[in-house]
Write a protein that holds these residues in place. Structure first.
Motif, short mmCIF file in Angstrom:
data_model
loop_
_atom_site.label_atom_id
_atom_site.label_comp_id
_atom_site.label_asym_id
_atom_site.label_seq_id
_atom_site.Cartn_x
_atom_site.Cartn_y
_atom_site.Cartn_z
N THR A 27 -5.98 94.93 -38.10
CA THR A 27 -4.85 94.11 -37.68
C THR A 27 -3.54 94.85 -37.92
OG1 THR A 27 -6.07 92.08 -38.15
CG2 THR A 27 -3.68 91.90 -38.01
N LEU A 28 -3.41 95.48 -39.07
CA LEU A 28 -2.20 96.25 -39.37
C LEU A 28 -2.02 97.40 -38.39
CD1 LEU A 28 -2.20 96.36 -43.28
CD2 LEU A 28 -0.57 95.19 -41.79
N GLU A 29 -3.12 98.03 -38.03
CA GLU A 29 -3.07 99.12 -37.06
C GLU A 29 -2.58 98.62 -35.70
OE1 GLU A 29 -6.30 102.12 -35.06
OE2 GLU A 29 -6.50 101.72 -37.21
N ARG A 30 -3.10 97.47 -35.27
CA ARG A 30 -2.66 96.89 -33.99
C ARG A 30 -1.19 96.49 -34.05
NH1 ARG A 30 -7.45 93.99 -34.31
NH2 ARG A 30 -6.34 92.03 -34.61
N ILE A 31 -0.78 95.91 -35.16
CA ILE A 31 0.63 95.51 -35.32
C ILE A 31 1.53 96.73 -35.30
CG2 ILE A 31 2.29 94.55 -36.96
CD1 ILE A 31 0.09 92.53 -37.76
N THR A 32 1.12 97.78 -35.99
CA THR A 32 1.92 99.01 -36.02
C THR A 32 2.05 99.60 -34.63
OG1 THR A 32 1.22 99.48 -38.29
CG2 THR A 32 2.05 101.34 -37.01
N LYS A 33 0.96 99.60 -33.87
CA LYS A 33 1.00 100.12 -32.50
C LYS A 33 1.93 99.29 -31.64
CE LYS A 33 -1.87 101.46 -28.62
NZ LYS A 33 -3.18 101.55 -28.03
N LYS A 34 1.84 97.97 -31.76
CA LYS A 34 2.72 97.08 -30.98
C LYS A 34 4.18 97.28 -31.37
CE LYS A 34 -0.03 94.81 -28.28
NZ LYS A 34 0.04 94.99 -26.85
N ASN A 35 4.43 97.47 -32.66
CA ASN A 35 5.79 97.72 -33.12
C ASN A 35 6.35 99.01 -32.51
OD1 ASN A 35 6.03 95.42 -34.65
ND2 ASN A 35 5.54 96.41 -36.59
N GLU A 36 5.51 100.04 -32.45
CA GLU A 36 5.94 101.31 -31.85
C GLU A 36 6.23 101.13 -30.36
OE1 GLU A 36 2.80 104.06 -32.76
OE2 GLU A 36 3.37 104.20 -34.87
N GLU A 37 5.34 100.39 -29.68
CA GLU A 37 5.56 100.13 -28.25
C GLU A 37 6.85 99.34 -28.04
OE1 GLU A 37 2.03 98.09 -26.99
OE2 GLU A 37 0.78 99.89 -27.13
N THR A 38 7.06 98.34 -28.88
CA THR A 38 8.27 97.52 -28.78
C THR A 38 9.51 98.36 -29.04
OG1 THR A 38 7.06 95.56 -29.47
CG2 THR A 38 9.45 95.48 -29.68
N SER A 39 9.43 99.20 -30.04
CA SER A 39 10.56 100.08 -30.36
C SER A 39 10.89 101.00 -29.19
CB SER A 39 10.23 100.91 -31.61
OG SER A 39 11.29 101.77 -31.93
#
Length: 79
Positions: free
Chosen positions: A23-35
């Protein structure tokens, strides 16, 4: 607690940890995409602001030219 219960508890905790890591990995990836999207949007906003300033300056130049032409016409009519 029996050895089997202990093993089940340990396996449950390890399973939770794996799911948390995923879950943390998915959140981190989404955060990078959002950024990245925010950065692109910021660049587009900057470009749009530049275009608006350019348009404003062009309108100001056009207005100045129109005013000057009106003054010249008025002077010609006065002659």
């Amino acid at each position: 607690m029996t050895p089997e219960q202990f093993e089940n508890t340990v396996n449950f905790i390890l399973g939770c940890q794996v799911k948390t890591d995923e879950t943390l990995e998915r959140i981190t990836k989404k955060n990078e995409e959002t950024s990245n999207l925010v950065d692109k949007l910021g660049q587009k906003v900057d470009k749009l602001a530049d275009d608006v300033r350019e348009l404003r300056d062009a309108c100001r130049d056009l207005l100045d030219a129109s005013i000057n032409q009106s003054k010249r016409l008025s002077r010609l009519e006065d002659r």
